[in-house]
Design a protein around this motif. Structure first.
Motif, short mmCIF file in Angstrom:
data_model
loop_
_atom_site.label_atom_id
_atom_site.label_comp_id
_atom_site.label_asym_id
_atom_site.label_seq_id
_atom_site.Cartn_x
_atom_site.Cartn_y
_atom_site.Cartn_z
N ARG A 1 -54.42 -28.41 57.58
CA ARG A 1 -54.38 -28.58 56.33
C ARG A 1 -54.63 -30.24 56.29
O ARG A 1 -54.29 -31.13 56.99
N GLU B 1 -53.97 -33.14 55.07
CA GLU B 1 -52.92 -33.95 54.39
C GLU B 1 -52.52 -34.93 55.29
O GLU B 1 -51.40 -34.96 55.76
N ARG C 1 -45.44 -34.22 58.38
CA ARG C 1 -46.59 -33.60 57.79
C ARG C 1 -47.58 -33.91 58.57
O ARG C 1 -48.57 -34.87 58.45
N GLN C 2 -48.35 -32.76 59.20
CA GLN C 2 -49.23 -32.91 60.30
C GLN C 2 -50.63 -32.10 59.70
O GLN C 2 -50.33 -31.60 58.62
N LYS D 1 -41.64 -18.43 45.14
CA LYS D 1 -41.67 -19.02 46.40
C LYS D 1 -40.45 -19.93 46.63
O LYS D 1 -39.94 -20.53 45.72
N SER E 1 -40.59 -21.19 54.55
CA SER E 1 -41.04 -20.95 53.35
C SER E 1 -41.00 -19.25 53.21
O SER E 1 -41.00 -18.61 54.15
P1 ATP Z 1 -44.70 -28.80 51.76
O1 ATP Z 1 -44.21 -28.65 50.33
O2 ATP Z 1 -43.87 -29.83 52.40
O3 ATP Z 1 -46.28 -29.34 51.51
P2 ATP Z 1 -45.58 -26.12 51.87
O4 ATP Z 1 -45.10 -25.70 50.58
O5 ATP Z 1 -47.27 -26.79 51.67
O6 ATP Z 1 -44.80 -27.50 52.48
P3 ATP Z 1 -46.22 -23.68 53.03
O7 ATP Z 1 -47.76 -23.77 52.70
O8 ATP Z 1 -45.36 -22.72 52.56
O9 ATP Z 1 -45.61 -25.19 52.95
O10 ATP Z 1 -46.31 -23.47 54.65
C1 ATP Z 1 -45.38 -22.74 55.44
C2 ATP Z 1 -44.39 -23.70 56.37
O11 ATP Z 1 -45.31 -24.35 57.11
C3 ATP Z 1 -43.68 -24.64 55.75
O12 ATP Z 1 -42.44 -24.14 55.45
C4 ATP Z 1 -43.61 -25.78 56.71
O13 ATP Z 1 -42.28 -25.58 57.53
C5 ATP Z 1 -44.77 -25.70 57.42
N1 ATP Z 1 -45.77 -26.73 57.10
C6 ATP Z 1 -46.52 -26.76 55.76
N2 ATP Z 1 -47.43 -27.75 55.94
C7 ATP Z 1 -47.03 -28.60 56.99
C8 ATP Z 1 -47.65 -29.83 57.39
N3 ATP Z 1 -48.53 -30.66 56.68
N4 ATP Z 1 -46.98 -30.13 58.95
C9 ATP Z 1 -46.10 -29.38 59.36
N5 ATP Z 1 -46.00 -28.24 58.87
C10 ATP Z 1 -46.16 -27.83 57.79
#
Ligand code: ATP
Ligand code: ZN
Ligand code: MG
Length: 302
Positions: free
Chosen positions: A149, A151, A158-159, A225, A243
Motif C-alpha cells: 500500500r 502510504e 504503517r508500512q 467493518k 480487521s
Molecule cells: P488502517 O485503518 O490502520 O489504515 P486498514 O483499515 O487499512 O488499517 P485493512 O485494510 O483492514 O486495514 O487491512 C487488514 C490488516 O492489515 C489491518 O487490520 C492491519 O493490521 C494490517 N495493515 C493495514 N495497513 C497496514 C500497513 N500500512 N502497515 C502494516 N499493517 C497494515
C-alpha cells in the motif's frame, strides 16, 4: 509524532527492523521474524481445527483481475503496479544515457500483467469462482501474503510492504456473520493471552475522494467493518491490528461465486496485520524478547 519517530529509531537501534532509506520499507531481523512465526503458530492452533484450505499466493496478482475488482475506483491512492523495460537495444542505449544523466528513466517503463497485491484475499475470489458451484456449507480459506500500500509513513506500524494473514469464509449470510463474530472473540482472546490491551470498534476503509464519503458512511452504518485496536505509537489513536470485514454478496456477485441452486454466496474475511502485532508485542513488553513476561513467552513458544 516524536514518539513515533523514536519508536522507529529504537527498533532500528535494537536491530529489529533495518532501515532501507524508504519510509515504510524495512528489513526484518531474525528475532522480529521469530515473533511473527510464533504468533502465526498461535493463529494456527486457534483456527487449525476449522478445516480451512491453505492457499498461498505470491505478493503480485493478475492485473486484469485487479482491474475488475474495482480497487482503482475505491483506493487509487494506495495501489502499486509493476512496470518493466520492454524496449529494443536502441531503447536500452537511451535508457542508460537517461540514467547516467540523472534524468527520469521510468517514463519508458511499461505496465506488466502483474500488480502488487493490496490485500491477501484479493486473488482468491476469481480462483474459487473458477472451480464451480460451492457446496451448501460454503468454503473456508487460510491465506497469507505480503501486501503493498502506497502510504509512506514514519510510523513503523504503517508500512508499505507488510504481511496479512487472513481467513476467508464464503457461504450463506448467517454462516459468514457467525464466522466473523467467532473471530472477533478469538482475536480478543489471543491478544489478551499475549498480554496486549485491546478494544473492538466499528471502522471504515479509506475510500477515495468525495464519492468515497458515501461509501464510508454506508460501511459504518451497516457495521460492515470492525477493527481490533491496540495502542502502539499512540494511546489516543490505537492501531488496527486485526480487521473483520463482511462484504455481503459484493465479491460473490462480482466474481460469480454461487451455490448449486444459483444463489450468490456472501463472504467475510478476518485479517491479522502480522508486523503490527509484532510491533505491539515489542511496544508493550520491551525490545528484549528474553525479558518478556513468562506467560507471554509461554503462549508464544510453549
Ligand atoms: P488502517 O485503518 O490502520 O489504515 P486498514 O483499515 O487499512 O488499517 P485493512 O485494510 O483492514 O486495514 O487491512 C487488514 C490488516 O492489515 C489491518 O487490520 C492491519 O493490521 C494490517 N495493515 C493495514 N495497513 C497496514 C500497513 N500500512 N502497515 C502494516 N499493517 C497494515
Ligand atoms: Zn480480505
Ligand atoms: Mg489503511
Amino acid at each position: 509524532m516524536d514518539a513515533q519517530i523514536s519508536f522507529l529509531d529504537r527498533l532500528f537501534s535494537a536491530g529489529l527492523l533495518l532501515d532501507t532509506g524508504v519510509d515504510g520499507l524495512y528489513g526484518r531481523s531474525g528475532r522480529f521474524e521469530d515473533v511473527i512465526a510464533a504468533f502465526e503458530r498461535l493463529i494456527d492452533r486457534t483456527g487449525g481445527g476449522d478445516g480451512a484450505e491453505a492457499i498461498r499466493f505470491p505478493p503480485g496478482m493478475n492485473r486484469a483481475i485487479f482491474e475488475k475488482s474495482g480497487y482503482m475506483k475505491s483506493f487509487p491512492q494506495l495501489a502499486g503496479t509493476i512496470h518493466s523495460f520492454c524496449g529494443c537495444e536502441l531503447d536500452h542505449v537511451n535508457l542508460i544515457q537517461c540514467m547516467d544523466a540523472g534524468k527520469d528513466w521510468t517514463k519508458e517503463q511499461e505496465a506488466t500483467d502483474i500488480v502488487l497485491t493490496p490485500a491477501a484475499c484479493y486473488p482468491l475470489y476469481p480462483v474459487i469462482a473458477q472451480r464451480g458451484d460451492l457446496p451448501a456449507d460454503g468454503g473456508l480459506f487460510d491465506l497469507q501474503s505480503y501486501c503493498f500500500r502506497h502510504e509512506p509513513s514514519k510510523d513503523p506500524a504503517r508500512q508499505q510492504m507488510f504481511r496479512m494473514r487472513e481467513y476467508v469464509r464464503m457461504g450463506k449470510a448467517d454462516d459468514v456473520m457467525e464466522f466473523r463474530q467467532l473471530w472477533i472473540e478469538r482475536g480478543t482472546d489471543i491478544m489478551q493471552r499475549v498480554g496486549l490491551p485491546v478494544h473492538i470498534d466499528v471502522a471504515n476503509d479509506p475510500f477515495f475522494g468525495r464519492a468515497g464519503r458515501m461509501l464510508v458512511n454506508n460501511q459504518r452504518d451497516q457495521n460492515l467493518k470492525f477493527e481490533l485496536l491496540i495502542p502502539i505509537t499512540s494511546t489516543e489513536n490505537p492501531t488496527a491490528c486485526m480487521s473483520f470485514n463482511y462484504h455481503q454478496d459484493h465479491f460473490g456477485t462480482k466474481w460469480g461465486i454461487q451455490f448449486a441452486d444459483g444463489t450468490t454466496v456472501h463472504t467475510a474475511c478476518v485479517g491479522f496485520g502480522l508486523e503490527r502485532i509484532a510491533l505491539a508485542l515489542f511496544h508493550h513488553h520491551g525490545l528484549d524478547i528474553e525479558a518478556w513476561p513468562e506467560q507471554v513467552r509461554q503462549e508464544l513458544w510453549g
